[in-house]
Design a protein around this motif. Structure first.
Motif, PDB file in Angstrom:
ATOM      1  N   LEU A 140      18.388 -28.978  60.315  1.00  0.00           N
ATOM      2  CA  LEU A 140      19.388 -29.505  59.391  1.00  0.00           C
ATOM      3  C   LEU A 140      20.094 -28.331  58.735  1.00  0.00           C
ATOM      4  O   LEU A 140      19.460 -27.477  58.118  1.00  0.00           O
ATOM      5  CB  LEU A 140      18.719 -30.389  58.338  1.00  0.00           C
ATOM      6  CG  LEU A 140      17.800 -31.494  58.888  1.00  0.00           C
ATOM      7  CD1 LEU A 140      17.141 -32.261  57.746  1.00  0.00           C
ATOM      8  CD2 LEU A 140      18.571 -32.428  59.788  1.00  0.00           C
ATOM      9  N   VAL A 141      21.406 -28.286  58.871  1.00  0.00           N
ATOM     10  CA  VAL A 141      22.226 -27.197  58.333  1.00  0.00           C
ATOM     11  C   VAL A 141      23.116 -27.819  57.265  1.00  0.00           C
ATOM     12  O   VAL A 141      24.003 -28.607  57.563  1.00  0.00           O
ATOM     13  CB  VAL A 141      23.068 -26.546  59.447  1.00  0.00           C
ATOM     14  CG1 VAL A 141      23.850 -25.357  58.906  1.00  0.00           C
ATOM     15  CG2 VAL A 141      22.167 -26.114  60.606  1.00  0.00           C
ATOM     16  N   ARG A 142      22.896 -27.445  56.006  1.00  0.00           N
ATOM     17  CA  ARG A 142      23.432 -28.232  54.902  1.00  0.00           C
ATOM     18  C   ARG A 142      24.123 -27.391  53.842  1.00  0.00           C
ATOM     19  O   ARG A 142      23.805 -26.214  53.663  1.00  0.00           O
ATOM     20  CB  ARG A 142      22.300 -29.019  54.233  1.00  0.00           C
ATOM     21  CG  ARG A 142      21.681 -30.087  55.130  1.00  0.00           C
ATOM     22  CD  ARG A 142      20.402 -30.617  54.544  1.00  0.00           C
ATOM     23  NE  ARG A 142      20.074 -31.933  55.071  1.00  0.00           N
ATOM     24  CZ  ARG A 142      19.014 -32.648  54.716  1.00  0.00           C
ATOM     25  NH1 ARG A 142      18.160 -32.157  53.834  1.00  0.00           N
ATOM     26  NH2 ARG A 142      18.795 -33.833  55.233  1.00  0.00           N
ATOM     27  N   GLY A 143      25.036 -28.042  53.121  1.00  0.00           N
ATOM     28  CA  GLY A 143      25.718 -27.401  52.013  1.00  0.00           C
ATOM     29  C   GLY A 143      25.992 -28.389  50.896  1.00  0.00           C
ATOM     30  O   GLY A 143      26.234 -29.579  51.148  1.00  0.00           O
ATOM     31  N   LEU A 191      33.536 -24.903  55.830  1.00  0.00           N
ATOM     32  CA  LEU A 191      33.589 -23.494  56.222  1.00  0.00           C
ATOM     33  C   LEU A 191      32.296 -22.769  55.856  1.00  0.00           C
ATOM     34  O   LEU A 191      31.756 -21.982  56.646  1.00  0.00           O
ATOM     35  CB  LEU A 191      34.789 -22.809  55.574  1.00  0.00           C
ATOM     36  CG  LEU A 191      36.162 -23.204  56.120  1.00  0.00           C
ATOM     37  CD1 LEU A 191      37.266 -22.538  55.314  1.00  0.00           C
ATOM     38  CD2 LEU A 191      36.287 -22.835  57.589  1.00  0.00           C
ATOM     39  N   ALA A 192      31.779 -23.036  54.649  1.00  0.00           N
ATOM     40  CA  ALA A 192      30.526 -22.390  54.240  1.00  0.00           C
ATOM     41  C   ALA A 192      29.382 -22.824  55.141  1.00  0.00           C
ATOM     42  O   ALA A 192      28.510 -22.017  55.494  1.00  0.00           O
ATOM     43  CB  ALA A 192      30.225 -22.734  52.782  1.00  0.00           C
ATOM     44  N   ASN A 193      29.389 -24.087  55.549  1.00  0.00           N
ATOM     45  CA  ASN A 193      28.290 -24.562  56.382  1.00  0.00           C
ATOM     46  C   ASN A 193      28.412 -24.075  57.818  1.00  0.00           C
ATOM     47  O   ASN A 193      27.405 -23.878  58.499  1.00  0.00           O
ATOM     48  CB  ASN A 193      28.220 -26.093  56.340  1.00  0.00           C
ATOM     49  CG  ASN A 193      26.808 -26.599  56.520  1.00  0.00           C
ATOM     50  OD1 ASN A 193      25.845 -25.964  56.063  1.00  0.00           O
ATOM     51  ND2 ASN A 193      26.653 -27.729  57.192  1.00  0.00           N
ATOM     52  N   LEU A 194      29.642 -23.861  58.300  1.00  0.00           N
ATOM     53  CA  LEU A 194      29.806 -23.254  59.616  1.00  0.00           C
ATOM     54  C   LEU A 194      29.279 -21.819  59.613  1.00  0.00           C
ATOM     55  O   LEU A 194      28.674 -21.359  60.584  1.00  0.00           O
ATOM     56  CB  LEU A 194      31.272 -23.288  60.040  1.00  0.00           C
ATOM     57  CG  LEU A 194      31.802 -24.655  60.476  1.00  0.00           C
ATOM     58  CD1 LEU A 194      33.322 -24.603  60.638  1.00  0.00           C
ATOM     59  CD2 LEU A 194      31.154 -25.109  61.773  1.00  0.00           C
ATOM     60  N   GLU A 195      29.504 -21.115  58.515  1.00  0.00           N
ATOM     61  CA  GLU A 195      28.952 -19.766  58.382  1.00  0.00           C
ATOM     62  C   GLU A 195      27.430 -19.824  58.318  1.00  0.00           C
ATOM     63  O   GLU A 195      26.726 -18.993  58.914  1.00  0.00           O
ATOM     64  CB  GLU A 195      29.508 -19.099  57.133  1.00  0.00           C
ATOM     65  CG  GLU A 195      29.142 -17.638  57.008  1.00  0.00           C
ATOM     66  CD  GLU A 195      29.897 -16.937  55.888  1.00  0.00           C
ATOM     67  OE1 GLU A 195      29.763 -15.701  55.780  1.00  0.00           O
ATOM     68  OE2 GLU A 195      30.602 -17.615  55.125  1.00  0.00           O
TER      69      GLU A 195
END
Length: 334
Positions: A231-234, A280-284
């Protein structure tokens, strides 16, 4: 279970504890469902084994296969949580369509689900699938674009160029992480995901019951990790208050297709570029996941009439691949 009356196929149940039968069911279901589609994800063997190895205690799952002359030619499945519509899938291999097999599977699902649900929902990406569901007494309840962002493994996403186009977002702080939600954010996460369940466009579909309590979030995180999901989250804060979130799902067993899932910004804070800043922050953040280096596509879904999110996704480089139609109808059509 008796043989189907409308065709010569035999419809049989699948025991989810039978490893070989379960994997064969999953393979046929996916092959028929995704036939002719571009970059279409399906659950890997590892994921499906983990899912049925630790089933939700309150959920009823039905697994069926269709055999014709000793060959498996179709499959169907249904999941029902108490009080919710039954989510059903029916799949027939392309070479065996228009022979009544799908109709036989649908009849068998209705028979098995009797007394367990009053409403059924199904998804399809094809006009033929829509036509079949309409013939079964269902109606189109909602439609969404499935969009793809191409990610050749030898050309990373140019985040700096995308960020340069972003509108300033004064007073906004975005915090990202991977895996389970940090303890100091989980209450905000529960509140915002509950709001997402209420706000997400669903057309004329029946909304499932909300299950975004902290305990349910934690249990779901454990299940997803066991099934191979990262899980990749922001989460975005405006002046110290959580106002939006986003998440990407990456399956470690099959990382070629990533899913950009929910992105929510509270209504009072929209129009400030928070959604773009979150994505954008979560793509990074995603770039720090080793398996993401094998990714070829990110997919996301947006309602056909959600013009602001469609514009944001297109600005990020997403293109329209196909249309997801979600249909709904009574379990027993009149």
């Amino acid at each position: 279970m008796s043989a189907a009356q409308s065709c010569s196929a035999q419809i049989l149940p699948v025991d989810p504890t039978d490893r070989r039968a379960l994997l064969a069911w999953n393979a046929v279901l996916g092959e028929g469902f995704n036939a002719g589609r571009e970059a279409a994800w399906w659950a890997s063997e590892e994921t499906i084994l983990a899912r049925f190895g630790d089933p939700r205690p309150e959920r009823l799952s039905v697994l069926l296969v269709a055999h014709l002359d000793g060959e498996m030619v179709g499959a169907a499945g249904a999941d029902v949580d108490p009080g919710d519509p039954a989510e059903i899938e029916i799949s027939v291999l392309p070479a065996h369509r228009r022979r009544g097999i799908g109709t036989a599977l649908a009849a068998a699902l209705r028979e098995t689900l009797a007394g367990q649900a009053e409403v059924v929902q199904a998804e399809t990406y094809s006009e033929a699938g829509v036509a079949f569901a309409l013939a079964q007494g269902m109606r189109v309840g909602n439609q969404e674009h499935r969009l793809l962002l191409d990610l050749p493994v030898d050309r990373p996403l140019d985040l700096e160029a995308l960020r340069a186009e972003a509108r300033p977002t004064p007073g906004i702080e975005v915090r990202t992480w991977r895996g389970a939600c940090p303890e100091d954010l989980v209450e905000d996460w529960a509140r915002l995901t509950t709001q997402m369940e209420a706000d997400v466009p669903m057309g004329d579909l029946t909304r499932p019951a909300s299950r975004a309590e902290v305990s349910e979030i934690r249990r779901n995180e454990q299940r997803m990790d066991a099934q191979g999901w990262t899980l990749v989250r922001g989460l975005a804060h405006a002046d110290g208050t959580a106002v939006g979130y986003t998440e990407i799902f990456l399956n470690r067993h099959d990382p070629q297709i990533l899913t950009q899932d929910d992105t929510l910004v509270e209504r009072a804070h929209r129009g400030r570029g928070i959604g773009r800043a979150l994505k954008l922050a979560n793509l990074e953040n995603l770039a720090g996941v080793p398996e993401a280096g094998s990714a070829r596509w990110i997919q996301t879904y947006t309602a056909l009439d959600n013009a602001p999110m469609l514009a944001l996704n297109r600005a990020l480089g997403f293109r329209e691949a196909d249309v997801l139609s979600i249909l709904e109808g009574p379990l027993h059509a009149g």
